[in-house]
Design an enzyme around this catalytic site. Structure first.
Site, PDB file in Angstrom:
ATOM      1  N   LEU A 179       0.648  -1.106  -0.188  1.00 51.83           N
ATOM      2  CA  LEU A 179       0.055   0.336   0.340  1.00 51.83           C
ATOM      3  C   LEU A 179       0.769   1.158  -0.142  1.00 51.83           C
ATOM      4  O   LEU A 179       2.048   1.437   1.416  1.00 51.83           O
ATOM      5  CB  LEU A 179      -0.910  -0.183   1.723  1.00 51.83           C
ATOM      6  CG  LEU A 179      -2.387  -0.781   1.066  1.00 51.83           C
ATOM      7  CD1 LEU A 179      -2.780  -0.698   2.330  1.00 51.83           C
ATOM      8  CD2 LEU A 179      -3.257  -0.504  -0.190  1.00 51.83           C
ATOM      9  N   ASP A 180       0.721   2.340  -0.600  1.00 53.44           N
ATOM     10  CA  ASP A 180       1.596   3.557  -1.274  1.00 53.44           C
ATOM     11  C   ASP A 180       1.177   4.547   0.556  1.00 53.44           C
ATOM     12  O   ASP A 180       0.412   3.831   0.916  1.00 53.44           O
ATOM     13  CB  ASP A 180       1.485   4.172  -3.056  1.00 53.44           C
ATOM     14  CG  ASP A 180      -0.534   5.092  -2.492  1.00 53.44           C
ATOM     15  OD1 ASP A 180      -0.921   4.159  -2.533  1.00 53.44           O
ATOM     16  OD2 ASP A 180       0.321   6.149  -2.389  1.00 53.44           O
ATOM     17  N   PRO A 181       2.138   5.381   0.709  1.00 55.59           N
ATOM     18  CA  PRO A 181       2.245   5.676   1.719  1.00 55.59           C
ATOM     19  C   PRO A 181       0.591   6.974   1.884  1.00 55.59           C
ATOM     20  O   PRO A 181       0.372   6.964   3.181  1.00 55.59           O
ATOM     21  CB  PRO A 181       3.172   7.307   1.555  1.00 55.59           C
ATOM     22  CG  PRO A 181       4.599   6.108   0.808  1.00 55.59           C
ATOM     23  CD  PRO A 181       3.637   5.779   0.087  1.00 55.59           C
TER      24      PRO A 181
ATOM     25  N   ALA B 164      -2.043   5.385   1.399  1.00 55.69           N
ATOM     26  CA  ALA B 164      -3.030   4.759   1.410  1.00 55.69           C
ATOM     27  C   ALA B 164      -3.038   4.319   2.945  1.00 55.69           C
ATOM     28  O   ALA B 164      -2.230   4.348   3.368  1.00 55.69           O
ATOM     29  CB  ALA B 164      -2.986   3.425   0.385  1.00 55.69           C
TER      30      ALA B 164
ATOM     31  N   ARG C 104      -5.933   4.444  -9.030  1.00 55.54           N
ATOM     32  CA  ARG C 104      -5.071   6.326  -9.812  1.00 55.54           C
ATOM     33  C   ARG C 104      -5.573   5.845 -11.111  1.00 55.54           C
ATOM     34  O   ARG C 104      -6.469   7.883 -11.680  1.00 55.54           O
ATOM     35  CB  ARG C 104      -3.932   5.904  -9.591  1.00 55.54           C
ATOM     36  CG  ARG C 104      -3.009   6.745  -8.248  1.00 55.54           C
ATOM     37  CD  ARG C 104      -2.278   7.181  -8.146  1.00 55.54           C
ATOM     38  NE  ARG C 104      -1.663   7.364  -6.513  1.00 55.54           N
ATOM     39  CZ  ARG C 104      -1.943   6.534  -5.637  1.00 55.54           C
ATOM     40  NH1 ARG C 104      -2.463   5.371  -5.198  1.00 55.54           N
ATOM     41  NH2 ARG C 104      -1.743   7.059  -4.407  1.00 55.54           N
TER      42      ARG C 104
END
Length: 403
Positions: free
Chosen positions: A74-76, A78, A286
């Site tokens: 999970l990117d920062p 999220a 995205r």
């Protein structure tokens, strides 16, 4: 202890940094100390037998902490479900990296597109929002559900001619050719009724420096002109001859809207997009946000992302731990529940079991919990070093969540 469990990652931290915090909390607990001591002793004996020398602390680092991995980044920006494997359970994580179904809830703002597709990117375009209406927006639920071709964002961890896409983006260079679309599946898409409302706390991104504007100009041809697709099921149902969406160019920002944005400044609020999506592995949220914006003849960028579910692990099913369960609760409490989850899987109600475990342990025998933020052993120093290196890499690469 060996197996799989899930924990809720907060927003504002990388998956690796968060996992290292969890790893440190488990490593320093008495629950795992015997296992770590056994593994360390075995490694010492093996090293001395092979080399005739005593093993240094550095040589023992790998076995002096709980073996751990996660089943999908999970990117920062999220938050949400992060599947964790410990011990032999790390071998099962491959099952979560592809072929899994995930559920996301996202919020986005109409009227702006960015280089990263989220709030941390540079502005690519500003578009009109005055034509948007809810009835038209609800049609995206049908247009994007099913087998769908999707163009990955330029900041995804993909390569073109041996060079990562994010390197082209960071250097402000155009791509050699268009990014190839990928086949994904959107199983369900629900647009919530508060979409297009403006009563939220998200300020609209504003253009920054002229230098930043010049940097992204080279990328416009690749990022703004990506082909928009509707799902195979939608095109077949409506007798369309191609999955390529025949949607006209986005409306430009009107002079009236521009004046309104300038006048209201940071208090200006753009119409919001709020949806929930049930998707296959490989889907870029995205890109879905961006495509919805294009389908409405506007633009859109993400401001919030929550992974609600990955396979059977779900925030709504209460089978997901929080970091504070391991850092603030007595380990006699959490260890009992963790062992049950590792044995029985996602069927366990973690919240209910933690409450039961709390009641079963007398207050006079509960241990003092030392904050995980306190300086610790050498494994902690490595944790900090690794996390910092990963954070630096994330800043350069801007790895975007692929779900």
């Amino acid at each position: 202890m060996n197996g799989i469990f899930a924990i809720e990652k907060p927003s504002g931290i990388t998956s690796n940094q968060f996992m290292l915090k969890l790893q440190h909390a488990l490593t320093k607990s008495q629950v795992f100390s015997k296992e770590i001591q056994r593994a360390t002793a075995e490694r010492k004996q093996q090293y001395e037998k092979q080399t005739g020398k005593k093993a240094s602390k550095r040589k023992l680092r790998k076995v002096s902490k709980v073996k751990m991995g996660h089943g999908g980044t999970l990117d920062p920006l999220a938050s949400g479900v992060l599947v964790i494997g410990i011990g032999a359970g790390t071998k099962k994580l491959a099952n979560y990296l592809s072929g899994t179904v995930k559920v996301y809830e996202s919020e986005a703002l109409f009227g702006v597109s960015t280089t990263s597709g989220d709030v941390e990117g540079e502005i690519l375009s500003q578009n009109s929002v005055k034509h948007l209406n809810f009835d038209d927006l609800k049609t995206v639920e049908e247009k994007f559900v099913g087998q769908l071709k999707q163009t990955p964002p330029i900041y995804a961890a993909l390569k073109m001619d041996g060079k990562p896409l994010h390197e082209y983006a960071r250097e402000g260079k155009p791509l050699p050719r268009a990014i190839e679309p990928r086949q994904v599946t959107i199983y369900d898409l629900k647009v919530f009724s508060d979409s297009l409302k403006r009563d939220h706390d998200y300020p609209l991104l504003r253009p920054t420096t002229e230098e930043a504007v010049d940097t992204v100009k080279n990328l416009n041809a690749n990022m703004l002109n990506d082909v928009l697709y509707f799902s195979k099921e939608y095109t077949e149902k409506h007798g369309l001859d191609s999955e390529v969406a025949k949607v006209e160019e986005p409306f430009p920002l009107s002079e009236q809207e521009e004046q309104e944005i300038q006048k209201e400044g940071d208090s200006y609020r753009a119409p919001k997009l709020h949806f929930k999506a049930n998707v296959s592995s490989g889907t870029y949220i995205r890109s879905l946000v961006s495509d919805i914006g294009k389908s409405m003849r506007s633009s859109c960028y993400m401001v919030k992302l929550i992974r609600l579910q990955q396979q059977d692990w779900s925030l709504e099913k209460n089978n997901v731990f929080q970091l504070t369960d391991f850092t603030e609760r007595d380990e006699k409490v959490w260890s009992k529940v963790l062992e049950k989850v590792l044995d029985e899987g996602a069927t366990v109600d973690v919240i209910e079991e933690l409450k039961k475990a709390e009641k079963e342990i007398p207050a006079d025998v509960k241990e003092c919990i030392v904050s995980s933020d306190q300086p610790g052993d050498e494994a902690t120093a490595e944790t900090i070093e690794t996390a910092n290196a990963e954070e630096h890499s994330n800043t350069l690469k801007r790895k975007i969540e692929q779900v």
